[in-house]
Design an enzyme around this catalytic site. Structure first.
Site, PDB file in Angstrom:
ATOM      1  N   MET A 279       0.827  -1.197   0.000  1.00  0.00           N
ATOM      2  CA  MET A 279       0.000   0.000   0.000  1.00  0.00           C
ATOM      3  C   MET A 279       0.869   1.258   0.000  1.00  0.00           C
ATOM      4  O   MET A 279       1.810   1.386   0.781  1.00  0.00           O
ATOM      5  CB  MET A 279      -0.928  -0.033   1.238  1.00  0.00           C
ATOM      6  CG  MET A 279      -1.831   1.157   1.358  1.00  0.00           C
ATOM      7  SD  MET A 279      -2.970   1.269  -0.051  1.00  0.00           S
ATOM      8  CE  MET A 279      -3.164   3.037  -0.146  1.00  0.00           C
ATOM      9  N   ASN A 281       0.756   4.346   1.013  1.00  0.00           N
ATOM     10  CA  ASN A 281       0.566   5.463   1.951  1.00  0.00           C
ATOM     11  C   ASN A 281       1.689   6.486   1.827  1.00  0.00           C
ATOM     12  O   ASN A 281       2.860   6.124   1.737  1.00  0.00           O
ATOM     13  CB  ASN A 281       0.552   4.938   3.381  1.00  0.00           C
ATOM     14  CG  ASN A 281      -0.293   3.708   3.532  1.00  0.00           C
ATOM     15  OD1 ASN A 281      -1.460   3.721   3.218  1.00  0.00           O
ATOM     16  ND2 ASN A 281       0.316   2.614   3.957  1.00  0.00           N
ATOM     17  N   GLU A 314       4.493   0.857  -5.905  1.00  0.00           N
ATOM     18  CA  GLU A 314       4.095   1.724  -4.779  1.00  0.00           C
ATOM     19  C   GLU A 314       4.831   3.057  -4.840  1.00  0.00           C
ATOM     20  O   GLU A 314       4.271   4.111  -4.546  1.00  0.00           O
ATOM     21  CB  GLU A 314       4.353   1.035  -3.436  1.00  0.00           C
ATOM     22  CG  GLU A 314       3.731  -0.354  -3.275  1.00  0.00           C
ATOM     23  CD  GLU A 314       2.269  -0.444  -3.666  1.00  0.00           C
ATOM     24  OE1 GLU A 314       1.529   0.542  -3.517  1.00  0.00           O
ATOM     25  OE2 GLU A 314       1.865  -1.530  -4.147  1.00  0.00           O
ATOM     26  N   HIS A 317       3.282   5.398  -7.360  1.00  0.00           N
ATOM     27  CA  HIS A 317       2.027   5.995  -6.883  1.00  0.00           C
ATOM     28  C   HIS A 317       2.257   7.371  -6.259  1.00  0.00           C
ATOM     29  O   HIS A 317       1.319   8.163  -6.160  1.00  0.00           O
ATOM     30  CB  HIS A 317       1.371   5.097  -5.829  1.00  0.00           C
ATOM     31  CG  HIS A 317       0.395   4.094  -6.385  1.00  0.00           C
ATOM     32  ND1 HIS A 317      -0.546   4.399  -7.348  1.00  0.00           N
ATOM     33  CD2 HIS A 317       0.185   2.780  -6.073  1.00  0.00           C
ATOM     34  CE1 HIS A 317      -1.286   3.324  -7.604  1.00  0.00           C
ATOM     35  NE2 HIS A 317      -0.858   2.326  -6.854  1.00  0.00           N
TER      36      HIS A 317
HETATM   37  N1  0A1 Z   1      -3.369   0.611  -3.727  1.00  0.00           N
HETATM   38  C1  0A1 Z   1      -2.708  -0.641  -3.510  1.00  0.00           C
HETATM   39  C2  0A1 Z   1      -3.618  -1.777  -3.441  1.00  0.00           C
HETATM   40  C3  0A1 Z   1      -4.363  -1.983  -2.178  1.00  0.00           C
HETATM   41  C4  0A1 Z   1      -5.735  -1.842  -2.166  1.00  0.00           C
HETATM   42  C5  0A1 Z   1      -6.465  -2.120  -1.031  1.00  0.00           C
HETATM   43  C6  0A1 Z   1      -5.774  -2.555   0.075  1.00  0.00           C
HETATM   44  O1  0A1 Z   1      -6.428  -2.909   1.209  1.00  0.00           O
HETATM   45  C7  0A1 Z   1      -7.605  -3.454   1.203  1.00  0.00           C
HETATM   46  C8  0A1 Z   1      -4.424  -2.684   0.082  1.00  0.00           C
HETATM   47  C9  0A1 Z   1      -3.723  -2.383  -1.047  1.00  0.00           C
HETATM   48  C10 0A1 Z   1      -1.833  -0.906  -4.714  1.00  0.00           C
HETATM   49  O2  0A1 Z   1      -2.277  -0.740  -5.840  1.00  0.00           O
HETATM   50  O3  0A1 Z   1      -0.721  -1.329  -4.538  1.00  0.00           O
HETATM   51 ZN    ZN Z   2      -1.513   0.396  -7.094  1.00  0.00          ZN
END
Ligand code: 0A1
Ligand code: ZN
Length: 898
Positions: A279, A281, A314, A317
């Site tokens: 993730m 963040n 990541e 992003h």
């Molecule tokens: N945004 C992250 C994917 C992700 C989506 C939901 C999550 O928790 C339920 C965790 C990660 C990515 O694209 O890597």
């Molecule tokens: Zn992603």
């Protein structure tokens, strides 16, 4: 009815899960100027204090109530502008807190209590192996405090984390560390401030007893960024590869997109319990430990490769997702499709471009095409959902990436980057839509992409029928291509797509022929041409074509479509041997294998004896002996299409026929080419210290492919060549996990005397290492030997298994249901019954994981009558169950609809 009463009555109607529609999107009424949070961490009673500075949006209605999301929270205190709010000023429900007429500009203080230990869903704040961590995408923040939990509300956060100093010496959150201190009672605190604007889904907090490996990166403008990877102390030796990958990604984004990192610190934390891969963040990525930790003894080439790409994903992003984020969750592919495209290109640049493309297309064909053809089909930008977690799909991610790739192909690299530059500068700090992305590309290139947008709004995989004719006298070659897209749930009529198709023509000698397209004003002939298919049917004529050519269409897989080519077996074999485009060369081999497999499947069903055509064996032989081709490409060329992709080619999926025919083909190839496999195995079986690079990986993959074909001959090994011995030796002596696991996996698929012993030895050697134990479960779950379900059920009782850990569930239960079709689809119905039982157990613990598992039943209509009935029965059983999560409710409902 007052606004508050209206809101209250809306809340009480929330009995069966509600569908959310894109068309009902409304801008936020209240904006957030700042967020101040304080966490008093406690395993079962964490207190969260939040102070929110709100301001009404300039164009909003003045009487509008403030609606905050909240889930599984215990409200302790609520103050508006410093005054405790009287109970008649707000309505509190299971998932919302609504405050009447709060005014144009106000401060809200909210105190909630939560129980991280009881949080098995792993959304919001939870405990994993004794550490606190968070997962807030998509809607996890509302499990922490009452909040406008939507991506278009962006704000600046300052966060104080307080916890017991001994148990939780490391306290992290997003941004920069501001101050720290100690309290009298053995607790300590750290205050973090994130200078960037962010939505709540990018919030993160971590607290634990963690070791840290540090590194640094100097940005293109000479700023030094501290890189920090946190993990349990026992894994600190497994951080090098991830940190190296991070630096490669940071450099690549500067070189390729001109994007620089913006904070002074970039932290990554490895956690053992995580629903997804990782993730993004802001400044504090949280990673599934299996997607970040690696050492040669414990991780395979595939793991190394995946870690490099996820770390990059990541990181990328930070621009595509964080600085420019999504207006609402229907726009998820804005960040995910684009970021997957970016990580695919990164991996292609760092490793082998052709191998990367083949891998990506394999995933798309095996999983996304199937999704597009089933009840879960949805556009890259969906227009409705019940639970957004169900839409983190191969369509949004991988097809979304293909859509961005097509844009890049249409505009050319330079035009594409002019477009992305404009996109990043125009929308920095904003929450936008996929349409804004396309608009920026249009504006930067003074081009119009109206029809192209159908790729975002229409589901389904377009099917292209290709016809050709050659006029020897006039030296003209003509092509006709028709497009058709099958209907998908809720979308019967499809408008034609704009489909870019790269093509070339090849002469009999293997020479590429110059292309001169009629009715265009380019005079110079080229060897490759991009065709823009925009109409339902379109023609092209090439002049000056001196001999009847062989068509090579869809080079590099320039569009996510199914191509039906006019080629016979001979033309495919020719392309398999001679196409200058590496992707299409491989693809011709796949198409040939599919044609032959389909014929054999008919023979199998008719009870006829199977026979593999000599021309196919010869085509394989010449690839096997091609010493010019990259070894990784040879290995790809010699791998038969997966059972999934074969299934996708059948009107009705015949599980046994597909498996039997594929095994038959493998066996025939093994026998006919035994000497070649052996020679190639020996040639590539050279002891080298493990290095992660394209060349060594290619060598290992070819060697292990040879080994797997050779083991097919084990029972025929009368000359005592010792195939099994070689396999056992590699298992025992291999000094890297790639080789050891390849040998173990091959042995586990054969009914040999040593099978259980090697599995036991492997476990005993690696039982202290979670990542390796996950592999041990997965190998056993995937073995096609009879009795797999019994073995899986026994393994669920193994002390190393836990139903609460997503990686273990995926390795054992998920693997069995998704990748062991002959055992899962047994006619006694035991497979689907088992799946349904596990879904119901898991739904109480972790709805996201339960819903993912359930997807294995959603394509029940593709099977024969008996299996349809077995699968549908289990879907109905689940659908009728009381108290389902939204996640499972939606998948079961959609699967049964229509
Ligand atoms: N945004 C992250 C994917 C992700 C989506 C939901 C999550 O928790 C339920 C965790 C990660 C990515 O694209 O890597
Ligand atoms: Zn992603």
């Amino acid at each position: 009815m007052t606004e508050l009463e209206k809101a209250g009555s809306e809340l009480s109607q929330a009995a069966s899960p509600k569908t959310i529609y894109l068309s009902e999107y409304r801008k936020p009424v209240y904006l957030l100027d700042s967020v101040e949070l304080r966490f008093d961490l406690h395993e079962t009673r964490t207190r969260v204090y939040s102070r929110l500075a709100f301001r009404r949006a300039p164009d909003a209605e003045t009487q509008a109530p403030l609606k905050l999301d909240g889930n599984r929270l215990e409200l302790q205190a609520l103050k508006l502008n410093g005054e405790t709010l009287a109970p008649d000023r707000y309505v509190l429900d299971d998932d919302r807190l609504v405050i009447e007429n709060p005014g144009p500009c106000f401060e809200l203080e909210v105190e909630t209590q939560i129980n991280p230990q009881a949080n098995t869903a792993l959304e919001g704040l939870y405990l994993s192996s004794g550490m606190f961590c968070t997962q807030c995408e998509a809607e996890g923040f509302r499990r922490i405090t009452y909040f406008p939990d939507r991506p278009d509300v962006m704000s600046r956060y300052s966060v104080t984390v307080v916890a017991d100093k001994q148990k939780y010496p490391v306290l992290l959150s997003n941004g920069n560390r501001q101050e720290a201190g100690e309290l009298d009672d053995g607790r300590h605190w750290v205050k973090w401030q994130d200078p960037s604007l962010k939505p709540s889904y990018l919030f993160a907090l971590v607290a634990g007893d963690l070791a840290c490996q540090k590194d640094s990166f100097t940005t293109m403008n000479g700023r030094e960024v501290s890189l920090q990877l946190f993990t349990e102390a026992e894994n600190i030796h497994k951080c090098d590869h991830a940190l190296m990958s991070l630096k490669q990604a940071m450099k690549w984004d500067e070189d390729t997109y001109g994007r620089e990192y913006d904070l002074d610190i970039y932290m990554i934390v490895a956690v053992n319990d995580f629903n997804m891969g990782a993730m993004e963040n802001k400044g504090l990525n949280v990673f599934n430990a299996s997607c970040v930790l690696a050492s040669p003894e414990t991780a395979t080439d595939q793991d190394y490769y995946r870690i490099q790409s996820i770390i990059a994903h990541e990181y990328f992003h930070n621009w595509s997702g964080n600085r420019v984020t999504c207006r609402d969750w229907f726009q998820l592919s804005l960040k995910e499709g684009f970021t997957v495209f970016r990580d695919q290109e990164f991996s292609a640049d760092l490793n082998s471009r052709a191998v990367q493309r083949i891998d990506d297309v394999n995933i798309l064909r095996a999983h996304q095409f199937a999704e597009d053809a089933g009840p879960m089909a949805h556009p890259v930008r969906p227009d409705h959902y019940i639970e957004i977690s169900n839409f983190y799909t191969v369509t949004v991610y991988n097809k979304g990436a293909e859509v961005v790739r097509m844009l890049c192909n249409i505009l050319g690299r330079e035009g594409f980057h002019k477009g992305t530059d404009l996109y990043f500068s125009r929308h920095d700090g904003q929450a936008v839509m996929t349409d804004d992305f396309v608009k920026a590309l249009e504006d930067a290139n003074a081009i119009e992409l109206k029809q192209f947008r159908n790729w975002y709004s229409q589901a389904g995989t377009p099917e292209l029928t290709v016809n050709e004719s050659y006029d020897a006298e006039a030296q003209k070659y003509s092509l006709t291509i028709r497009q058709h897209c099958p209907s998908t749930p809720g979308q019967n009529e499809k408008k034609p797509f704009h489909i870019p198709l790269a093509m070339g023509l090849i002469g009999r000698s293997g020479k590429p022929l110059p292309l001169s397209l009629e009715n265009t004003n380019t005079s110079e002939a080229k060897l490759e041409q991009m065709l823009d298919l925009t109409m339902p049917e379109q023609h092209w004529t090439f002049s000056g074509v001196e001999e009847k050519p062989v068509l090579s269409l869809g080079r590099g897989f320039t569009a996510p479509v199914k191509l039906s080519l006019p080629h016979d077996d001979e033309a495919l074999a020719f392309l398999f041997a001679r196409d200058t485009d590496e992707f299409n060369r491989w693809d011709a081999g796949q198409k040939l294998a599919i044609k032959i497999a389909l014929k054999l499947m008919n023979d199998y069903s008719a009870g006829k004896a199977l026979q593999l055509e000599p021309m196919f064996i010869e085509a394989y032989r010449s690839n096997l002996n091609n010493s010019v081709l990259d070894k990784a490409l040879v290995a790809q060329a010699l791998s038969l299409p997966s059972e999934f992709y074969l299934a996708d080619q059948c009107a009705t999926v015949d599980v046994e026929a597909i498996h039997a025919v594929r095994e038959f083909m493998r066996r025939q190839l093994a026998e006919a080419l035994a000497d070649d496999w052996l020679r190639l195995f020996e040639e590539n079986n050279v002891p080298l210290a493990y290095r992660f690079n394209a060349q060594d990986m290619a060598q290992r993959s070819l060697k292990n492919l040879c080994l797997s074909y050779l083991m097919e001959l084990d029972s025929l090994d009368q000359n005592k060549v010792g195939y099994r011995q070689r396999c056992l030796q590699q298992f025992q002596k291999g000094d890297n996990m790639t080789d050891v696991l390849a040998a173990l996996s091959i042995l586990s698929q054969h009914d040999v005397a040593e099978r259980q012993q090697v599995l036991d030895d492997f476990y005993n050697k690696w039982k202290h290492d979670r990542q390796v134990v996950e592999k041990w479960f997965a190998i056993q779950a995937a073995s096609p030997l009879p009795g797999a379900l019994t073995r899986v059920q026994a393994l669920m009782q193994h002390p190393a298994f836990s139903i609460k850990n997503p990686n273990l569930v995926r390795s054992l239960i998920g693997r069995f249901c998704a990748t062991n079709p002959v055992n899962f689809h047994l006619l006694d119905g035991s497979g689907s019954r088992f799946l349904a039982e596990q879904v119901l157990v898991l739904d109480e613990l972790n709805p996201q994981i339960a819903a993912r598992l359930l997807q294995n039943l959603s394509r029940w209509r593709r099977f024969d009558q008996t299996r349809q009935l077995l699968m549908r029965e289990q879907l109905e059983r689940i659908a009728e169950h009381q108290g389902l999560s939204k996640d499972v409710y939606e998948i079961a409902g959609r699967s049964l609809e229509g």
